[in-house]
Design a protein around this motif. Structure first.
Motif, mmCIF file in Angstrom:
data_model
loop_
_atom_site.group_PDB
_atom_site.id
_atom_site.type_symbol
_atom_site.label_atom_id
_atom_site.label_comp_id
_atom_site.label_asym_id
_atom_site.label_seq_id
_atom_site.Cartn_x
_atom_site.Cartn_y
_atom_site.Cartn_z
ATOM 1 N N GLN A 194 16.099 27.065 -53.096
ATOM 2 C CA GLN A 194 15.839 25.822 -53.898
ATOM 3 C C GLN A 194 15.196 25.048 -52.806
ATOM 4 O O GLN A 194 15.443 25.054 -51.565
ATOM 5 C CB GLN A 194 17.184 25.043 -54.444
ATOM 6 N N LEU A 195 14.318 23.688 -53.343
ATOM 7 C CA LEU A 195 13.918 22.998 -52.567
ATOM 8 C C LEU A 195 14.979 21.863 -52.752
ATOM 9 O O LEU A 195 15.573 21.665 -53.749
ATOM 10 C CB LEU A 195 12.734 22.468 -52.901
ATOM 11 N N MET A 196 15.069 20.961 -51.584
ATOM 12 C CA MET A 196 16.009 20.044 -51.623
ATOM 13 C C MET A 196 15.625 18.699 -50.862
ATOM 14 O O MET A 196 14.910 18.611 -49.939
ATOM 15 C CB MET A 196 17.519 20.267 -51.132
ATOM 16 N N CYS A 197 15.803 17.402 -51.509
ATOM 17 C CA CYS A 197 15.584 16.221 -50.946
ATOM 18 C C CYS A 197 16.568 15.838 -49.875
ATOM 19 O O CYS A 197 17.813 15.929 -50.057
ATOM 20 C CB CYS A 197 15.488 15.041 -52.203
ATOM 21 N N ALA A 198 16.092 15.908 -48.707
ATOM 22 C CA ALA A 198 17.026 15.453 -47.668
ATOM 23 C C ALA A 198 17.712 14.233 -47.673
ATOM 24 O O ALA A 198 18.647 13.733 -47.116
ATOM 25 C CB ALA A 198 16.138 15.503 -46.442
ATOM 26 N N ARG A 199 17.122 13.341 -48.525
ATOM 27 C CA ARG A 199 17.908 11.747 -48.632
ATOM 28 C C ARG A 199 18.631 11.545 -50.002
ATOM 29 O O ARG A 199 19.641 10.956 -49.633
ATOM 30 C CB ARG A 199 16.584 10.708 -48.893
ATOM 31 N N HIS A 200 18.677 12.588 -51.015
ATOM 32 C CA HIS A 200 19.247 12.288 -52.033
ATOM 33 C C HIS A 200 20.006 13.853 -52.502
ATOM 34 O O HIS A 200 20.953 13.628 -53.383
ATOM 35 C CB HIS A 200 18.778 11.610 -53.280
ATOM 36 N N GLY A 201 19.634 14.858 -52.056
ATOM 37 C CA GLY A 201 20.307 15.956 -52.415
ATOM 38 C C GLY A 201 19.870 16.607 -53.687
ATOM 39 O O GLY A 201 20.338 17.507 -54.025
ATOM 40 N N ALA A 202 18.953 15.846 -54.236
ATOM 41 C CA ALA A 202 18.254 16.500 -55.589
ATOM 42 C C ALA A 202 17.714 17.944 -55.170
ATOM 43 O O ALA A 202 16.896 18.224 -54.126
ATOM 44 C CB ALA A 202 17.091 15.714 -56.097
ATOM 45 N N THR A 229 7.961 25.941 -59.757
ATOM 46 C CA THR A 229 7.808 25.081 -60.589
ATOM 47 C C THR A 229 7.917 23.672 -60.133
ATOM 48 O O THR A 229 7.360 22.653 -60.786
ATOM 49 C CB THR A 229 8.486 25.224 -62.003
ATOM 50 N N GLY A 230 8.706 23.231 -59.274
ATOM 51 C CA GLY A 230 9.107 21.789 -58.879
ATOM 52 C C GLY A 230 10.018 21.098 -59.878
ATOM 53 O O GLY A 230 10.152 20.046 -59.672
ATOM 54 N N VAL A 231 10.560 21.839 -60.849
ATOM 55 C CA VAL A 231 11.548 21.571 -61.806
ATOM 56 C C VAL A 231 12.724 20.920 -61.126
ATOM 57 O O VAL A 231 13.340 21.855 -60.376
ATOM 58 C CB VAL A 231 11.582 22.296 -63.116
ATOM 59 N N CYS A 232 13.057 19.690 -61.532
ATOM 60 C CA CYS A 232 14.398 19.303 -60.802
ATOM 61 C C CYS A 232 15.764 20.063 -61.559
ATOM 62 O O CYS A 232 15.877 20.199 -62.852
ATOM 63 C CB CYS A 232 14.724 17.847 -61.038
ATOM 64 N N THR A 233 16.484 20.741 -60.797
ATOM 65 C CA THR A 233 17.793 21.436 -61.248
ATOM 66 C C THR A 233 19.032 20.569 -61.121
ATOM 67 O O THR A 233 19.850 21.123 -61.626
ATOM 68 C CB THR A 233 17.552 22.863 -60.670
ATOM 69 N N GLY A 234 18.999 19.741 -60.107
ATOM 70 C CA GLY A 234 20.315 19.164 -59.972
ATOM 71 C C GLY A 234 20.136 17.838 -59.180
ATOM 72 O O GLY A 234 19.012 17.689 -58.319
ATOM 73 N N GLY A 235 20.741 16.602 -59.368
ATOM 74 C CA GLY A 235 20.730 15.403 -58.861
ATOM 75 C C GLY A 235 20.322 14.491 -59.428
ATOM 76 O O GLY A 235 19.888 14.487 -60.566
#
Length: 125
Positions: free
Chosen positions: A70-78, A84-90
């Motif tokens: 997964q890719l993860m936002c370092a600031r918010h943990g999303a 695909t870039g679809v948000c799976t959590g956060g």
């Protein structure tokens, strides 16, 4: 009028689940960055902006979770699916990252990652 392809890096520099390659871009007339990754052998590019708060996703080029799935936002943990870039959590669910058109081709005798600018995201000098 379409813009010419931008050479991101030699293909060998992007490895599955490894660091992203960043480039300066302009999006909606604002300075930003884009990042490029390899996931399951395929190259993907995204505007480096979390849909939650607009901050950059990466921390010093790192965008993947420890598991590399997964890719993860370092600031918010999303978290986002790398292909695909679809948000799976956060906090930004159900949005997604802005995908950039990419390809790989031979340039000057080596396999190269290319970004094909279009829309509101263009290279910044």
């Amino acid at each position: 009028m379409s813009l010419p392809a931008v050479e991101v890096c030699p293909s060998i520099e992007l490895r599955d689940g490894d660091l992203a390659r960043k480039l300066p871009v302009t999006h909606n007339n604002e300075a930003s960055t884009a990042f490029f990754i390899r996931y399951e052998g395929q190259v993907h590019g995204y505007l480096n902006r979390c849909p939650h708060m607009g901050s950059e996703l990466d921390w010093e080029g790192s965008v993947f979770t420890r598991a590399g799935d997964q890719l993860m936002c370092a600031r918010h943990g999303a978290t986002f699916t790398p292909d695909t870039g679809v948000c799976t959590g956060g906090p930004c669910k159900p949005s997604k990252l802005l995908a950039l058109k990419t390809s790989e081709d031979q340039r000057d005798g080596r396999q190269t990652v290319l970004w094909w600018p279009e829309g509101k995201t263009i290279p910044r000098n």
